[in-house]
Design an enzyme around this catalytic site. Structure first.
Site, PDB file in Angstrom:
ATOM      1  N   LYS A   6      54.230  35.576  30.248  1.00  0.00           N
ATOM      2  CA  LYS A   6      54.473  34.876  31.539  1.00  0.00           C
ATOM      3  C   LYS A   6      54.789  33.511  31.309  1.00  0.00           C
ATOM      4  CE  LYS A   6      53.912  38.660  33.893  1.00  0.00           C
ATOM      5  NZ  LYS A   6      55.097  39.377  34.534  1.00  0.00           N
ATOM      6  N   TYR A  16      49.253  37.966  27.086  1.00  0.00           N
ATOM      7  CA  TYR A  16      49.816  38.110  28.465  1.00  0.00           C
ATOM      8  C   TYR A  16      50.344  36.803  28.783  1.00  0.00           C
ATOM      9  CZ  TYR A  16      50.084  39.176  33.461  1.00  0.00           C
ATOM     10  OH  TYR A  16      50.711  39.481  34.649  1.00  0.00           O
TER      11      TYR A  16
HETATM   12  N1  LIG Z   1      48.167  42.584  39.762  1.00  0.00           N
HETATM   13  C1  LIG Z   1      48.145  41.180  39.611  1.00  0.00           C
HETATM   14  O1  LIG Z   1      46.973  40.758  39.594  1.00  0.00           O
HETATM   15  C2  LIG Z   1      49.248  40.555  38.966  1.00  0.00           C
HETATM   16  C3  LIG Z   1      49.097  39.077  39.106  1.00  0.00           C
HETATM   17  C4  LIG Z   1      50.375  38.324  38.742  1.00  0.00           C
HETATM   18  C5  LIG Z   1      51.299  39.062  38.198  1.00  0.00           C
HETATM   19  N2  LIG Z   1      51.543  40.618  38.221  1.00  0.00           N
HETATM   20  C6  LIG Z   1      52.835  41.032  37.836  1.00  0.00           C
HETATM   21  O2  LIG Z   1      53.333  41.820  38.658  1.00  0.00           O
HETATM   22  C7  LIG Z   1      54.005  42.741  38.267  1.00  0.00           C
HETATM   23  C8  LIG Z   1      53.621  44.118  38.877  1.00  0.00           C
HETATM   24  O3  LIG Z   1      52.611  44.394  38.554  1.00  0.00           O
HETATM   25  P1  LIG Z   1      51.428  45.314  39.513  1.00  0.00           P
HETATM   26  O4  LIG Z   1      50.488  44.296  39.851  1.00  0.00           O
HETATM   27  O5  LIG Z   1      52.247  45.822  40.479  1.00  0.00           O
HETATM   28  O6  LIG Z   1      51.129  46.529  38.415  1.00  0.00           O
HETATM   29  P2  LIG Z   1      51.185  48.003  38.162  1.00  0.00           P
HETATM   30  O7  LIG Z   1      50.600  48.482  39.642  1.00  0.00           O
HETATM   31  O8  LIG Z   1      50.441  48.401  37.198  1.00  0.00           O
HETATM   32  O9  LIG Z   1      52.763  48.247  38.390  1.00  0.00           O
HETATM   33  C9  LIG Z   1      53.231  47.787  37.028  1.00  0.00           C
HETATM   34  C10 LIG Z   1      54.759  48.679  37.206  1.00  0.00           C
HETATM   35  O10 LIG Z   1      55.573  48.329  36.244  1.00  0.00           O
HETATM   36  C11 LIG Z   1      55.996  49.518  35.659  1.00  0.00           C
HETATM   37  N3  LIG Z   1      55.971  49.599  34.154  1.00  0.00           N
HETATM   38  C12 LIG Z   1      55.051  49.325  32.991  1.00  0.00           C
HETATM   39  N4  LIG Z   1      55.862  49.264  31.885  1.00  0.00           N
HETATM   40  C13 LIG Z   1      57.039  49.743  32.009  1.00  0.00           C
HETATM   41  C14 LIG Z   1      58.093  49.744  31.134  1.00  0.00           C
HETATM   42  N5  LIG Z   1      58.105  49.525  30.059  1.00  0.00           N
HETATM   43  N6  LIG Z   1      59.401  50.050  31.820  1.00  0.00           N
HETATM   44  C15 LIG Z   1      59.437  50.147  33.288  1.00  0.00           C
HETATM   45  N7  LIG Z   1      58.595  50.078  33.957  1.00  0.00           N
HETATM   46  C16 LIG Z   1      57.428  49.806  33.513  1.00  0.00           C
HETATM   47  C17 LIG Z   1      55.005  50.649  36.045  1.00  0.00           C
HETATM   48  O11 LIG Z   1      55.534  51.858  35.971  1.00  0.00           O
HETATM   49  P3  LIG Z   1      55.616  53.020  34.977  1.00  0.00           P
HETATM   50  O12 LIG Z   1      54.227  52.984  34.630  1.00  0.00           O
HETATM   51  O13 LIG Z   1      55.802  54.233  35.687  1.00  0.00           O
HETATM   52  O14 LIG Z   1      56.588  52.738  34.123  1.00  0.00           O
HETATM   53  C18 LIG Z   1      54.639  50.147  37.277  1.00  0.00           C
HETATM   54  O15 LIG Z   1      55.549  50.559  38.341  1.00  0.00           O
HETATM   55  C19 LIG Z   1      54.112  42.802  36.871  1.00  0.00           C
HETATM   56  O16 LIG Z   1      54.916  41.811  36.115  1.00  0.00           O
HETATM   57  C20 LIG Z   1      52.654  41.866  36.606  1.00  0.00           C
HETATM   58  O17 LIG Z   1      52.609  41.117  35.242  1.00  0.00           O
HETATM   59  C21 LIG Z   1      50.382  41.168  38.711  1.00  0.00           C
END
Ligand SMILES: NC(=O)c1ccc[n+]([C@@H]2O[C@H](COP(=O)([O-])OP(=O)(O)OC[C@H]3O[C@@H](n4cnc5c(N)ncnc54)[C@H](OP(=O)(O)O)[C@@H]3O)[C@@H](O)[C@H]2O)c1
Length: 270
Positions: free
Chosen positions: A172, A168
Site C-alpha cells: 500500500k 501488505y
Molecule cells: N477492509 C479494510 O479494512 C480495508 C482497509 C483499507 C483498504 N482496503 C482495501 O480495499 C480494497 C477492497 O477490499 P475489501 O475490504 O472490499 O475486501 P474484500 O471484501 O475481500 O474484497 C476484495 C475484492 O478484491 C477481489 N480480488 C482479490 N484478489 C483478486 C485478484 N487477484 N484479481 C481480481 N480481483 C481480486 C475479490 O474478488 P475475487 O475474490 O472474486 O477475485 C474481492 O472482490 C482492497 O484493495 C483493500 O486492500 C480495505
C-alpha cells in the site's frame, strides 16, 4: 445516499470499471454509483468469482431499467490478461470514464523472517503489479479523450506500517508512491487521480487475511464499530461526482473508534 441532481448529471452515461466488484468495497461502490446516477451509467464489473458478479449484475439490472452492465472474470494478478480484458470490452463499455482500482488483499499476519513466499507473491502481484497494469491499460485512453477519474484503493497501511503487516503495508506504500507520481504526471490533463485510504472496514478482507478463519476475522473488529463497505462507497462516489475543477486527492478515513492501526477503541471490558 442522495447526492442531488448535480451529481446524477455529472455521472450520467459514464462508463465505470470496477476491479474486485464481487465483494466488500467494490460491490458496494457498484451499488452506490447505480443509486447516485439513478441507473444512468454503464458498469464494468470484474473479479475472479463470476457467480458473485452475475448476481450483482442481475440485482442492478432488475433495480434500474436504464443501467448497462458488463461483467467478466479478471484476475489482476495475471498481468498479461489485463490489456486483453480491456481490449475485448464490448464497444459501448470501451471508453472508460471512471476506474475504481480496488482489487486487493492482505494475507496472513506473519512477522518478517517467517512470511510465506506464496503470500508475498500474491500480495505484490495483486496489490502492486496488477494495480499498476490496470492503470497502464486504461490511462492512455483517458488522456486521449481528455477525461477520466482513477480511484486508487490505498489504506492507512500505506501511511503507517504495523507489525504483522510488513508486506501488505509495503504494497500500500507502493500504491501511494505510484499514485502520487501519477497525479503529478497528469496534472496538465483533466484526468483526476483520487486515493482513498480506509482504516478498519468490515468486509471479507479479514477473512481473507486469516485464511478463511471467520472467528479470527471477527476478533479484529470486536468491541468497536468498524466502517462498512457502504461508508467507503459513498466517499468514492462523492469524490467522482465533484465539479471537474476539483480533485479529492487523498482521503484518510477511520471509523470513529479508530485513530491509527494501533488505536482502535474496543469499549468497556477490552
Ligand atoms: N477492509 C479494510 O479494512 C480495508 C482497509 C483499507 C483498504 N482496503 C482495501 O480495499 C480494497 C477492497 O477490499 P475489501 O475490504 O472490499 O475486501 P474484500 O471484501 O475481500 O474484497 C476484495 C475484492 O478484491 C477481489 N480480488 C482479490 N484478489 C483478486 C485478484 N487477484 N484479481 C481480481 N480481483 C481480486 C475479490 O474478488 P475475487 O475474490 O472474486 O477475485 C474481492 O472482490 C482492497 O484493495 C483493500 O486492500 C480495505
Amino acid at each position: 445516499m442522495s447526492y442531488g441532481s448535480q451529481a446524477a448529471k455529472r455521472l450520467a452515461d459514464k462508463v465505470i470499471f470496477i476491479t474486485g466488484a464481487s465483494s466488500g468495497i467494490g460491490q458496494a461502490t457498484a451499488r452506490e454509483f447505480a443509486s447516485a446516477a439513478n441507473g444512468q451509467i454503464k458498469l464494468v464489473l470484474s473479479a475472479r468469482r463470476l457467480d458473485r458478479l452475475k448476481s450483482l449484475s442481475d440485482e442492478l439490472t432488475s433495480s434500474y431499467k436504464n443501467i448497462s452492465v458488463y461483467y467478466n472474470v479478471l484476475d489482476v494478478s495475471k498481468i498479461a490478461s489485463i490489456p486483453v480484458f480491456i481490449d475485448s470490452l464490448p464497444s459501448e463499455f470501451k471508453e472508460i470514464d471512471i476506474l475504481i482500482n480496488n482489487a486487493g488483499k492482505a494475507i496472513g499476519v506473519d512477522k518478517v523472517g517467517s512470511i510465506k513466499q506464496d503470500d508475498i507473491n500474491d500480495m505484490f502481484q495483486t496489490n502492486v503489479l496488477g494495480m499498476i497494469q490496470v492503470v497502464q491499460s486504461i490511462l492512455p485512453g483517458m488522456i486521449e479523450r481528455k477525461r477520466g477519474d482513477i480511484v486508487q484503493l490505498g489504506s492507512i497501511a500505506g501511511r503507517e506500517p504495523y507489525p504483522g503487516g510488513a508486506i501488505y503495508c509495503a504494497t500500500k506504500h507502493s500504491l501511494r508512491a505510484f499514485t502520487s507520481a501519477l497525479r503529478k504526471e497528469v496534472v496538465n490533463s483533466p484526468v483526476r487521480i483520487i486515493e482513498i485510504q480506509p482504516g478498519a472496514v468490515e468486509t471479507e478482507f479479514s477473512k481473507v487475511r486469516y485464511y478463511g478463519d471467520e472467528k479470527a476475522a471477527k476478533k479484529v473488529y470486536e468491541g468497536g464499530e468498524p466502517l462498512v463497505a457502504e461508508d467507503i462507497a459513498e466517499l468514492i462516489v462523492f469524490s467522482c461526482s465533484r465539479r471537474a475543477n476539483t480533485v479529492i486527492a487523498e482521503t484518510l478515513v477511520f471509523p470513529t473508534c479508530q485513530a491509527s492501526p494501533f488505536h482502535y477503541y474496543r469499549g468497556k471490558g477490552n
